[in-house]
Design a protein around this motif. Structure first.
Motif, short mmCIF file in Angstrom:
data_model
loop_
_atom_site.label_atom_id
_atom_site.label_comp_id
_atom_site.label_asym_id
_atom_site.label_seq_id
_atom_site.Cartn_x
_atom_site.Cartn_y
_atom_site.Cartn_z
N HIS B 89 58.57 80.99 29.42
CA HIS B 89 58.48 79.40 29.65
C HIS B 89 56.96 78.88 29.44
O HIS B 89 56.05 79.64 30.02
CB HIS B 89 58.81 79.30 31.07
CG HIS B 89 60.13 80.00 31.42
ND1 HIS B 89 61.28 79.43 31.63
CD2 HIS B 89 60.53 81.22 31.72
CE1 HIS B 89 62.37 80.30 32.01
NE2 HIS B 89 61.74 81.34 32.21
N ASP B 116 63.95 70.50 19.19
CA ASP B 116 65.36 70.78 19.24
C ASP B 116 65.77 71.70 18.67
O ASP B 116 66.80 72.75 18.87
CB ASP B 116 65.82 69.41 18.65
CG ASP B 116 66.06 68.21 19.46
OD1 ASP B 116 65.53 68.38 20.90
OD2 ASP B 116 66.23 67.22 19.23
N ASP B 120 64.91 76.71 23.12
CA ASP B 120 66.25 76.32 23.78
C ASP B 120 66.27 75.37 24.64
O ASP B 120 67.13 74.22 24.78
CB ASP B 120 66.44 77.58 24.97
CG ASP B 120 66.52 78.92 24.05
OD1 ASP B 120 67.32 78.98 23.11
OD2 ASP B 120 65.95 79.95 24.41
N GLU B 121 64.94 74.84 25.36
CA GLU B 121 64.93 73.70 26.15
C GLU B 121 63.39 73.10 26.05
O GLU B 121 62.64 73.87 25.90
CB GLU B 121 65.37 74.03 27.53
CG GLU B 121 66.87 74.38 28.02
CD GLU B 121 66.83 74.59 29.30
OE1 GLU B 121 66.74 73.56 30.14
OE2 GLU B 121 67.13 75.86 29.64
N HIS B 122 63.35 71.85 25.92
CA HIS B 122 62.19 71.21 26.08
C HIS B 122 62.12 69.88 26.88
O HIS B 122 63.01 69.22 26.86
CB HIS B 122 61.62 71.31 24.56
CG HIS B 122 62.30 70.39 23.74
ND1 HIS B 122 61.81 69.02 23.56
CD2 HIS B 122 63.45 70.54 23.13
CE1 HIS B 122 62.70 68.31 22.81
NE2 HIS B 122 63.81 69.34 22.57
N THR B 137 61.00 76.17 26.87
CA THR B 137 61.54 77.63 27.10
C THR B 137 62.21 78.16 26.11
O THR B 137 62.81 77.52 25.00
CB THR B 137 62.57 77.86 28.45
OG1 THR B 137 63.68 77.10 27.81
CG2 THR B 137 62.05 77.21 29.48
#
Lengths: 248, 145
Positions: B89, B116, B120-122, B137
């Motif tokens: 993270h 994207d 996985d996530e931002h 992350t």
């Protein structure tokens, strides 16, 4: 670069016409006629342990800027004017990647050998190798492997403030660009800049961000090393950011 | 390096008490190398594969570029890295920073599209109180890819 009076006159004619019409075909002709000058100047920087092809690419950006910025009415010789912008771009290239240029020789040598090791291990393991596995295979420390990977990436330090390069002379276009870029394309933001990238870089962008292939899969698909894919991806993204900043 | 302002990194879903690394940099893109090296060293400890490490390095550039868009000459960029068994993270904050200019908006949009595909996530938060925060992350893909 030497030119006969005839070719010089012809060049002057083309430069004047390009300044007036901004014809893309003329622009590409002028650029092609001066690539020899870029190669000549790039060779002067090779002793700094930089890949010649990368230098030619950086110098070509300077040439393109020269073609677009040249004013024939000021009475200067184009080759002299272009030499200045090409050398300026080569210096900028070194300035932007200063950290990598100063990588120790052992790290540079490790980087040169690492591409083959990545590909061999990927094939043997059936997956992308970890850094630990790369270190074990090469006999280097994990830290050295990480440093070598970083040293190989020349184009990541694109400045947010300086005007960006305009990419390469136009080659053939990607037939289809959609998916992740669609939203941005609709705003006419990225597509013109993507089109200026060399064909292989456009293909790699498409495979990674539209078809969602991994870097290993892209390497296998187009027949180059995984590390080369990684380097080209980084360079393409830096160019796109530069182009966005320059446009604004 | 130190900062006179408290930094409250947005590391969503991560135990605040967990082990972490912090990095404070001038906002100079040629120094993103330090951010990439830190991220790749942590990812290496988590046994990320080469592909994932390389994606993470690209993603760190995008995160830093996004947070720094519109930064002033004296702005500072702070990164906090946290990790668990298979996920890293990264939280980023730049301050002081002004409102997003048109160029910043374009940069943010480009970076979002790239992120994207890479992580996985931002997320990048709007500028608030002279700061812009962003985070990402990335988990170790299955089969070590």
């Amino acid at each position: 670069m030497t030119t006969t009076p005839t070719t010089r006159e012809l060049l002057d004619q083309k430069l004047r016409e390009y300044a007036r019409t901004h014809d893309r075909g003329l622009r590409d002709e002028i650029i092609a006629a001066h690539l020899e000058l870029v190669e000549h100047l790039a060779r002067r920087f090779v002793r700094r342990s930089e890949a010649y092809d990368d230098l030619v690419q950086a110098g070509s950006i300077g040439l393109i800027k020269a073609v677009d910025g040249f004013d024939p009415d000021l009475g200067f010789e184009f080759a002299a004017y272009a030499s200045k912008t090409i050398v300026g771009e080569l210096k900028r290239h070194f300035r932007d990647k200063g950290w990598s240029v100063r990588a120790p020789r052992r790290v540079q040598e490790l980087y040169l050998g690492l591409g083959q090791v990545v590909d061999e291990l990927s094939q043997r393991l059936g997956r992308s190798p970890t850094v630990k596995e790369l270190a074990a295979e090469t006999g280097a420390s994990e830290e050295d492997v990480l440093e070598a990977l970083e040293a190989g990436h020349a184009y990541r330090s694109a400045s947010l403030d300086t005007p960006g390069p305009e990419g390469e002379p136009l080659t053939s276009r990607l037939g289809h660009v959609d998916g992740a870029y669609e939203k941005v394309d609709e705003r006419d933001l990225l597509l013109p800049h993507i089109e200026k990238l060399p064909q292989r870089e456009r293909l790699i962008l498409h495979l990674r961000f539209v078809e969602d292939l991994t870097q290993s899969e892209i390497a296998a698909r187009i027949g180059i090393s995984q590390m080369h894919v990684s380097r080209l991806l980084a360079r393409s993204l830096a160019k796109l950011h530069d182009a966005c900043a320059a446009e604004a | 390096m130190s900062s006179s302002r408290a930094f409250e990194p947005d590391v969503r879903g991560v135990d605040e008490a967990s082990e972490h690394v912090e990095l404070l940099l001038p906002v100079r893109p040629e120094l993103w190398v330090l951010a990439r090296m830190s991220a790749s060293a942590i990812a290496s400890r988590l046994d990320f594969g080469f592909d994932a490490v390389e994606d993470l390095r690209l993603a760190i550039d995008e995160l830093c570029n996004s947070c720094a868009a519109g930064a002033a000459a004296d702005s500072r960029l702070r990164l906090v890295y946290r990790w668990d068994d298979d996920t890293i993270h990264v939280a980023c904050e730049v301050s002081p920073i002004g409102p997003a200019s048109p160029v910043a908006a374009d940069t943010l949009e480009l970076s979002a599209r790239i992120l994207d595909a890479l992580v996985d996530e931002h997320g990048i938060d709007p500028v608030d109180d002279g700061r812009r925060k962003g985070w990402l992350t990335k988990s170790r893909p299955t089969l070590g890819l």
